[in-house]
Scaffold this motif. Structure first.
Motif, PDB file in Angstrom:
ATOM      1  N   LYS B  47       0.824  -1.218   0.000  1.00 39.23           N
ATOM      2  CA  LYS B  47       0.000   0.000   0.000  1.00 39.23           C
ATOM      3  C   LYS B  47       0.856   1.265   0.000  1.00 39.23           C
ATOM      4  O   LYS B  47       0.664   2.154  -0.821  1.00 39.23           O
ATOM      5  N   SER B  48       1.800   1.318   0.942  1.00 42.61           N
ATOM      6  CA  SER B  48       2.621   2.524   1.050  1.00 42.61           C
ATOM      7  C   SER B  48       3.524   2.691  -0.154  1.00 42.61           C
ATOM      8  O   SER B  48       3.733   3.800  -0.649  1.00 42.61           O
ATOM      9  N   GLY B  51       1.575   4.186  -2.808  1.00 43.72           N
ATOM     10  CA  GLY B  51       1.363   5.602  -2.526  1.00 43.72           C
ATOM     11  C   GLY B  51       2.575   6.436  -2.878  1.00 43.72           C
ATOM     12  O   GLY B  51       2.470   7.500  -3.489  1.00 43.72           O
ATOM     13  N   ARG B  52       3.734   5.943  -2.506  1.00 38.73           N
ATOM     14  CA  ARG B  52       4.953   6.704  -2.781  1.00 38.73           C
ATOM     15  C   ARG B  52       5.335   6.682  -4.246  1.00 38.73           C
ATOM     16  O   ARG B  52       5.923   7.640  -4.759  1.00 38.73           O
ATOM     17  N   GLN B  97       2.685   9.186   8.274  1.00 38.63           N
ATOM     18  CA  GLN B  97       2.158   8.505   9.447  1.00 38.63           C
ATOM     19  C   GLN B  97       2.396   9.226  10.766  1.00 38.63           C
ATOM     20  O   GLN B  97       1.465   9.520  11.499  1.00 38.63           O
ATOM     21  N   ASP B 179      -1.146   8.488   4.224  1.00 33.65           N
ATOM     22  CA  ASP B 179      -0.553   7.183   4.508  1.00 33.65           C
ATOM     23  C   ASP B 179      -0.659   6.899   6.001  1.00 33.65           C
ATOM     24  O   ASP B 179       0.184   7.320   6.776  1.00 33.65           O
ATOM     25  N   ILE B 211      -4.608   5.423   2.897  1.00 37.16           N
ATOM     26  CA  ILE B 211      -3.956   4.134   3.094  1.00 37.16           C
ATOM     27  C   ILE B 211      -4.074   3.781   4.566  1.00 37.16           C
ATOM     28  O   ILE B 211      -3.719   4.599   5.426  1.00 37.16           O
TER      29      ILE B 211
END
Lengths: 349, 278
Positions: B47-48, B51-52, B97, B179, B211
């Protein structure tokens, strides 16, 4: 909320900090003198022999023994030494027959000059090199900087000094040879600070300034190379650590360019450990670089203390050690102040 | 659809390792409009990384390929460094986060929020400060003038995350990737931060990619949900239908959610089927 609940005016708190600092300083200083004094007295070296020589009569020996105050109990001797020290009396050097303080005031500026220029060079080149290596980790620039650094701390300084003299003085004639000045120029400028560069600048005697500089630049570059290698290596590892942090990614997300992120976001975060490293490296150089001073016939502190040690000149050894200790204390203090300047987390309390 | 912000077709991210390649994201495809899209999945599901990848922020060693990776028609795969600098912060942005690590410890809140204005809106000092203060107010920081001069270590977690949101939204991007924006916060402030985020996203009509690990939060907060497993999107469904999901992994995740209503001695665990990897 920070600070809002703390009592007392800022002025009072500042005064408190100054007092506690001075107290720490005093305790450190007493400890330093005590340790050096007792260690010097516990060695098997007979300070009397250093004064009278081994062919002296018993009467002469006894007279010197009393004159040095060695009949007193050890703690008493220390107190007497401490009292003299406080009035600026470090005793007389056996070797030079001058007061140790006079000697130190003569040799320390030479070392100071060398160490300062070397550190300036080390910082001016080492820090950007370390940052560059970290920012380009694993690429060509990083490898080149690391190899140069590795060479810097693997080659013995006296060898590099001799090669440097051979090439830049002997062959190319770009710099002047050993010593601080050509004989022709010696004792012309008035001693004010003992640092020839500043003394000649104060008088506006640029000819002597240039000569002193041409003598200084080679040993300073060689010492600077070593501190450069160390500073660059440490800077690189501090920066690599910071560049992997989340706030770096956050800075990039905001639209910072890579190099702006490196210098504007990561770099300010390595200032505290970097100041420590630079301070330590500077202090080490101020202690006197014996090998460099020997190769370049540089009349500095390292050479002075070493010669005093070989001749059991205890007053000179003690005086030199205390000076070195004072240098360390001063540098620690300045580092402490700089920490607060660079890191807001250390400012409160 | 003209309102498509992001179009992702067959996105793959691989990392070289000593033994070959790690496939962090596999064949991910989705489109995003001005809506709220949740991305859920266990740790390491990609997921992360996904995102990145959308922000071009993966390490140099990562290999990103896709048939299409476009933001409002701009191809992100071949975007130059300069163009990225105008894309990030200005058009899409990210809330990370943990504010403890994602705010620069030696810069004040004011410096960090106003920097975005200076970079993206070419604001001068005064204008940047005005905008930053207004933004701090928008994330409901009670005394913006005071907090403006604070350093991150002087902020609580909830305040830190609001500053983070302010910093990332002040240049008014159209897409925000969040995130796990609340997982480092105390439970009591999680809802507050989410509400602020929600309000801002709604007000500005932005697209949002959320996320998260938290199925309950995502299902109540988002319009649509992508479920990721081992680097691939195994299911896509409307958030409201998450509890009727078809894929066994999604069902297992839902079943493993603890509930206050039903007393259970033991939480269900996810029993993995190698079939899912095919």
């Amino acid at each position: 909320m920070p600070n809002s609940t703390r009592s007392g005016s800022p002025l009072l708190r500042f005064a408190g900090r100054v007092v506690s600092f001075l107290l720490t300083l005093a305790i450190t200083f007493v400890g330093l003198t005590a340790v050096t004094f007792f260690i010097s007295r516990l060695t098997k070296i007979d300070p009397v022999l250093a004064v009278v020589g081994d062919k002296a009569t018993q009467a002469a020996y006894d007279a010197a023994y009393l004159a040095l105050g060695l009949d007193q109990p050890l703690p008493m001797q220390y107190l007497i030494y401490l009292r003299r020290l406080l009035s600026g009396d470090f005793g007389v050097s056996v070797l030079t027959a001058r007061p140790v303080l006079t000697d130190l005031l003569r040799v320390f500026p030479a070392t100071f000059e060398l160490a300062t220029i070397a550190t300036l060079l080390g910082v001016a080149i080492g820090v950007p090199a370390g940052v560059l290596a970290a920012a380009r980790k694993g690429r060509l620039a990083d490898h080149v900087i690391r190899v140069i650094g590795l060479f810097g701390y693997s080659v013995p300084v006296f060898w590099l000094g001799l090669v440097g003299l051979f090439v830049f003085y002997g062959k190319l004639g770009w710099v002047s040879g050993p010593g601080r000045l050509d004989i022709f120029y010696q004792d012309i400028v008035t001693r004010r600070t003992g640092v020839i560069l500043t003394d000649s600048a104060i008088e506006g005697n640029w000819e002597i300034f240039a000569n002193a500089f041409s003598h200084l630049i080679l040993p300073a570059s060689i010492l600077g190379y070593f501190s450069l290698a160390y500073i660059a290596r440490m800077t690189r590892s501090f920066m690599i650590d910071q560049l992997s942090q989340e706030y770096i990614t956050a800075a990039r997300i905001k639209g910072n360019s890579y190099w702006r992120t490196v210098w504007f976001h990561a770099f300010p975060n390595i200032m505290v450990p970097l100041v420590t490293v630079i301070g330590l490296s500077y202090a080490t150089l101020l202690e006197g670089a014996v090998l460099t001073e020997t190769v370049f016939a540089w009349p500095g502190l390292g050479l002075y203390i070493t010669r005093a040690l070989f001749n059991s000149d205890m007053n000179a050894v003690l005086g030199g050690t205390i000076l070195v200790g004072a240098v360390f204390i001063t540098i620690n203090l300045v580092s402490d102040l700089l920490y607060r300047l660079f890191d807001p987390r250390l400012r409160t309390s | 659809m003209s309102d498509t912000l992001l179009k992702v077709d067959d996105l793959n991210v691989t990392y070289p390792t000593r033994t070959g390649f790690t496939h962090a994201v596999r064949n991910a495809s989705f489109t995003l409009g001005r809506e709220r899209l949740g991305v859920v999945g266990e740790s390491g599901s990609g997921k992360s990384t996904m995102g990145r990848a959308l922000l071009g922020l993966l390490p140099r060693s990562a290999r990103v390929t896709a048939k299409t990776l476009a933001y409002e028609g701009t191809d992100l795969l071949n975007l130059g460094e300069r163009d990225w600098q105008h894309m990030r912060g200005r058009r899409m942005s990210m809330v990370m986060q943990d504010p403890k690590y994602s705010l620069n410890p030696v810069k004040t809140v004011g410096q960090q929020v106003s920097e975005t204005c200076r970079l993206q809106l070419k604001s001068d000092g005064k204008d940047a400060k005005r905008r930053a203060l207004a933004m701090l107010e928008a994330v409901q920081i009670r005394d913006p003038d005071l907090v403006y001069g604070f350093y991150p270590h002087q902020l609580s977690g909830g305040m830190g995350q609001r500053v983070m949101i302010a910093m990332m939204l002040v240049a008014e991007p159209d897409l925000l990737i969040a995130d796990e924006p609340t997982s480092a916060l105390d439970v009591t402030v999680q809802n507050e931060v989410l509400r602020i985020l929600d309000d801002l996203v709604r007000e500005r009509g932005m697209g949002l990619i959320m996320i998260s690990h938290n199925l309950t939060m995502v299902s109540s907060f988002c319009d649509r949900v992508l479920i990721m497993y081992a680097g691939r999107i195994v299911e896509e469904c409307r958030a409201a239908d998450l509890h009727n999901a078809r894929h066994p992994y999604t069902r297992a995740l839902v079943a493993a959610t603890p509930s206050l209503d039903a007393r259970r001695e033991e939480l269900a665990t996810v029993v993995r089927d190698p079939e899912w990897l095919k």
